[in-house]
Scaffold this motif. Structure first.
Motif, PDB file in Angstrom:
ATOM      1  N   PHE A 173       0.819  -1.221   0.000  1.00 58.05           N
ATOM      2  CA  PHE A 173       0.000   0.000   0.000  1.00 58.05           C
ATOM      3  C   PHE A 173       0.849   1.266   0.000  1.00 58.05           C
ATOM      4  N   VAL A 174       0.222   2.366  -0.427  1.00 60.54           N
ATOM      5  CA  VAL A 174       0.774   3.704  -0.213  1.00 60.54           C
ATOM      6  C   VAL A 174      -0.282   4.500   0.557  1.00 60.54           C
ATOM      7  N   ALA A 175       0.153   5.158   1.633  1.00 60.34           N
ATOM      8  CA  ALA A 175      -0.771   5.939   2.465  1.00 60.34           C
ATOM      9  C   ALA A 175      -0.343   7.397   2.452  1.00 60.34           C
ATOM     10  N   MET A 176      -1.328   8.293   2.341  1.00 57.61           N
ATOM     11  CA  MET A 176      -1.042   9.736   2.291  1.00 57.61           C
ATOM     12  C   MET A 176      -2.023  10.494   3.176  1.00 57.61           C
ATOM     13  N   ILE A 177      -1.522  11.483   3.918  1.00 56.97           N
ATOM     14  CA  ILE A 177      -2.407  12.318   4.738  1.00 56.97           C
ATOM     15  C   ILE A 177      -3.127  13.291   3.808  1.00 56.97           C
ATOM     16  N   VAL A 178      -4.455  13.367   3.923  1.00 62.04           N
ATOM     17  CA  VAL A 178      -5.229  14.222   3.013  1.00 62.04           C
ATOM     18  C   VAL A 178      -6.032  15.246   3.806  1.00 62.04           C
ATOM     19  N   GLY A 201      -9.517  14.557  10.976  1.00 63.19           N
ATOM     20  CA  GLY A 201      -8.320  14.242  10.214  1.00 63.19           C
ATOM     21  C   GLY A 201      -8.507  12.943   9.472  1.00 63.19           C
ATOM     22  N   ALA A 202      -7.858  12.825   8.325  1.00 63.71           N
ATOM     23  CA  ALA A 202      -8.011  11.603   7.529  1.00 63.71           C
ATOM     24  C   ALA A 202      -6.738  11.325   6.754  1.00 63.71           C
ATOM     25  N   PHE A 203      -6.571  10.058   6.393  1.00 62.94           N
ATOM     26  CA  PHE A 203      -5.529   9.708   5.432  1.00 62.94           C
ATOM     27  C   PHE A 203      -6.081   8.633   4.508  1.00 62.94           C
ATOM     28  N   MET A 204      -5.469   8.572   3.335  1.00 65.41           N
ATOM     29  CA  MET A 204      -5.932   7.662   2.298  1.00 65.41           C
ATOM     30  C   MET A 204      -4.933   6.516   2.166  1.00 65.41           C
ATOM     31  N   VAL A 205      -5.431   5.295   2.033  1.00 63.42           N
ATOM     32  CA  VAL A 205      -4.557   4.133   1.827  1.00 63.42           C
ATOM     33  C   VAL A 205      -4.963   3.474   0.514  1.00 63.42           C
ATOM     34  N   LEU A 206      -4.017   3.436  -0.432  1.00 61.41           N
ATOM     35  CA  LEU A 206      -4.309   2.876  -1.757  1.00 61.41           C
ATOM     36  C   LEU A 206      -3.444   1.648  -2.010  1.00 61.41           C
ATOM     37  N   VAL A 238      -9.368   6.699   5.851  1.00 64.64           N
ATOM     38  CA  VAL A 238      -9.321   6.327   7.264  1.00 64.64           C
ATOM     39  C   VAL A 238      -9.568   7.613   8.036  1.00 64.64           C
ATOM     40  N   CYS A 239     -10.716   7.713   8.700  1.00 64.55           N
ATOM     41  CA  CYS A 239     -11.132   9.028   9.206  1.00 64.55           C
ATOM     42  C   CYS A 239     -11.669   8.972  10.629  1.00 64.55           C
ATOM     43  N   GLY A 240     -10.923   8.336  11.536  1.00 65.16           N
ATOM     44  CA  GLY A 240     -11.402   8.215  12.920  1.00 65.16           C
ATOM     45  C   GLY A 240     -10.919   9.315  13.854  1.00 65.16           C
ATOM     46  N   HIS A 241      -9.911  10.101  13.439  1.00 64.93           N
ATOM     47  CA  HIS A 241      -9.390  11.165  14.312  1.00 64.93           C
ATOM     48  C   HIS A 241     -10.299  12.387  14.291  1.00 64.93           C
ATOM     49  N   THR A 242     -10.353  13.101  15.424  1.00 64.78           N
ATOM     50  CA  THR A 242     -11.174  14.321  15.482  1.00 64.78           C
ATOM     51  C   THR A 242     -10.361  15.572  15.150  1.00 64.78           C
ATOM     52  N   ALA A 286      -0.094   2.966  11.808  1.00 65.47           N
ATOM     53  CA  ALA A 286      -0.337   3.824  12.978  1.00 65.47           C
ATOM     54  C   ALA A 286      -0.484   5.257  12.517  1.00 65.47           C
ATOM     55  N   SER A 287      -1.316   6.032  13.222  1.00 61.77           N
ATOM     56  CA  SER A 287      -1.477   7.450  12.890  1.00 61.77           C
ATOM     57  C   SER A 287      -1.475   8.282  14.167  1.00 61.77           C
ATOM     58  N   GLY A 288      -0.819   9.441  14.104  1.00 61.15           N
ATOM     59  CA  GLY A 288      -0.790  10.386  15.229  1.00 61.15           C
ATOM     60  C   GLY A 288      -1.476  11.667  14.798  1.00 61.15           C
ATOM     61  N   SER A 289      -2.151  12.332  15.751  1.00 59.22           N
ATOM     62  CA  SER A 289      -3.020  13.440  15.344  1.00 59.22           C
ATOM     63  C   SER A 289      -2.971  14.605  16.323  1.00 59.22           C
TER      64      SER A 289
END
Length: 459
Positions: A46-51, A57-62, A77-81, A98-101
């Motif tokens: 996969f490639v993941a990018m913060i969008v 907050g969200a990021f895309m995983v393709l 992926v959009c679970g962060h506030t 993993a994602s930090g926000s």
């Protein structure tokens, strides 16, 4: 008359090349956040990018194969506030990220095989322990389920992801904002750079400072640092006149740098990516349109300039593919995923060779996806070098994923069973007990209602 001898190196002629337009990922709204992280993470799947995302907050995983124009409605992926600041794929499991926000939390996500088909809002594990936004994440290179996070509260936390708990909290070392944090090759040391103009080598389990260097670069702009071969440290920063610099240090003798080179006067922070197999370090400047690469060797001047890849558009972020995701039959030694305003463009670094046979000198055994130690063993003091694999026949993922369980402590034992692809299989016990309680109460109310009706009919 002495002739100047040109240093011989098989990487002198490495050349970078952007892929064709149809192999890029187009029409992606890359995040506008002014945070100095990579904004991108890649692995062989996969490639993941913060969008940019409204209301959080969200990021895309393709999947890597999903090139071309990406539909506006593609799930994220959009679970962060709050806005996402950093993302990183787990080195031991290509489906875990993993994602930090800005919402002060770290979340661990499972990406289904083949990519997302609907928006992902529920993380597998949510890690809470920072009081300010979390801007740096780094998975342990050899220990399974160990994650480092650093926040704007100047705290570094080491998590046991399998238990969902913070095991080590380093909160008295850094007096200001942490610019970068990374592991050495076997994960027995952590290297941090900080706004207090000090670079530190820490013992991760004790949280103590082993070596430190004040003012590795004179300027006040951010410093980045990574471990390179033989425990040496490569740092990028700025001079007092705001010229960008790259320096190499020996932590056992932090007095003077082994070498210090000035590069240019651009203002973008240089993100270093080191390849331990080839000894080549790539410097990608935020806002630059180029990638410089150097070879780190044992003889002076230690850091040898090789060449530079330039393009017209500047980069907002950069993802770096692990070695096992490269095409060895094309002599590809590195691949970057460069983020533009509205797209992601892969850039391939190749050593030109006439033969299409496997080039053993370019591909020594490299780090594989199998962890060397489990989280509990590592926190108890066990270190282990990474498990190496050969790329001779290309990397082939094992089909059977090893099964393991994740235990997350909460009011009762909150146990989620998951295999290497982290599939949730059971409901938390406290939820089950609450449901039973509600059911019992409903039954009791029904019983009482019946009795009241009976008594009313008698009178």
């Amino acid at each position: 008359m002495s002739r100047k001898v040109v240093r011989t190196s098989k990487f002198r002629h490495v050349f970078g090349q952007a892929v064709k337009a149809d192999q890029c990922y187009d029409d992606i709204r890359i995040s506008q956040m002014t945070w100095d992280s990579n904004f991108c993470s890649v692995n062989p799947k996969f490639v993941a990018m913060i969008v940019d995302a409204s209301g959080g907050g969200a990021f895309m995983v393709l999947p890597l194969s999903k090139t071309g124009r990406i539909d506006m409605s593609y799930p994220t992926v959009c679970g962060h506030t709050g806005p996402v600041l950093d993302i990183e794929f787990c080195p031991h499991n290509d489906n875990i990220i993993a994602s930090g926000s800005e919402d002060c939390s770290v979340m661990i996500w499972e990406i289904p095989e083949g990519g997302l088909t609907s928006p992902l809002t529920d993380p597998v594990v949510k890690l809470e322990g920072h009081s300010k936004r979390v801007g740096i994440l780094s998975w342990h290179p050899t220990a399974h389920n160990v994650l480092l996070s650093a926040g704007c509260d100047n705290v570094v936390i080491l998590w046991n992801v399998a238990r969902g708990e913070a095991v080590v909290r380093i909160d008295s070392v850094h007096t200001d904002l942490i610019y970068s944090a990374c592991w050495n090759r076997d994960g027995s040391r952590i290297l941090t750079s900080c706004k207090d103009k000090t670079m530190r080598v820490l013992d991760p389990r004790k949280g103590t400072v082993l070596f430190e260097k004040e003012k590795p670069h004179e300027g006040s702009r951010p410093v980045r640092a990574v471990f390179v071969s033989d425990g040496k440290i490569l740092s990028t920063g700025f001079s007092r006149m705001s010229e960008r610099q790259v320096a190499l240090w020996d932590p056992k003798n932090f007095g003077e740098p082994l070498t210090l080179q000035e590069l240019d006067t651009s203002s973008g922070v240089l993100l270093p990516f080191f390849d331990p197999d080839t000894g080549v370090v790539y410097l990608c400047g935020k806002g630059d349109s180029s990638i410089r690469y150097f070879e780190v060797t044992d003889e002076a001047p230690y850091v040898h300039y090789l060449s530079m890849f330039s393009s017209k558009e500047s980069q907002k972020g950069m993802g770096y593919m692990p070695k096992r995701g490269l095409e060895v039959n094309k002599c590809e030694i590195a691949r970057f995923y460069k983020l533009h305003e509205r797209k992601c463009e892969p850039i391939v670094m190749t050593v030109p060779r006439k033969s299409d046979l496997f080039q053993e000198d370019l591909y020594p055994d490299t780090v594989g996806p199998e962890p060397s130690v489990e989280a509990d063993e590592w926190f108890e003091g066990k270190d282990a070098p990474p498990n190496l694999i050969s790329l001779k026949d290309g990397f082939v993922a094992t089909t059977k994923a090893k099964e393991f369980k994740v235990h997350k402590k909460s009011v009762n034992n909150y146990i989620i069973g998951f295999n290497r692809t982290l599939t949730c299989v059971s409901v938390p016990q406290e939820v089950q007990s609450l449901r039973k309680e509600v059911k019992d109460l409903k039954e009791a109310i029904e019983e009482l209602t019946k009795r009241v009706k009976e008594l009313e009919s008698k009178h």
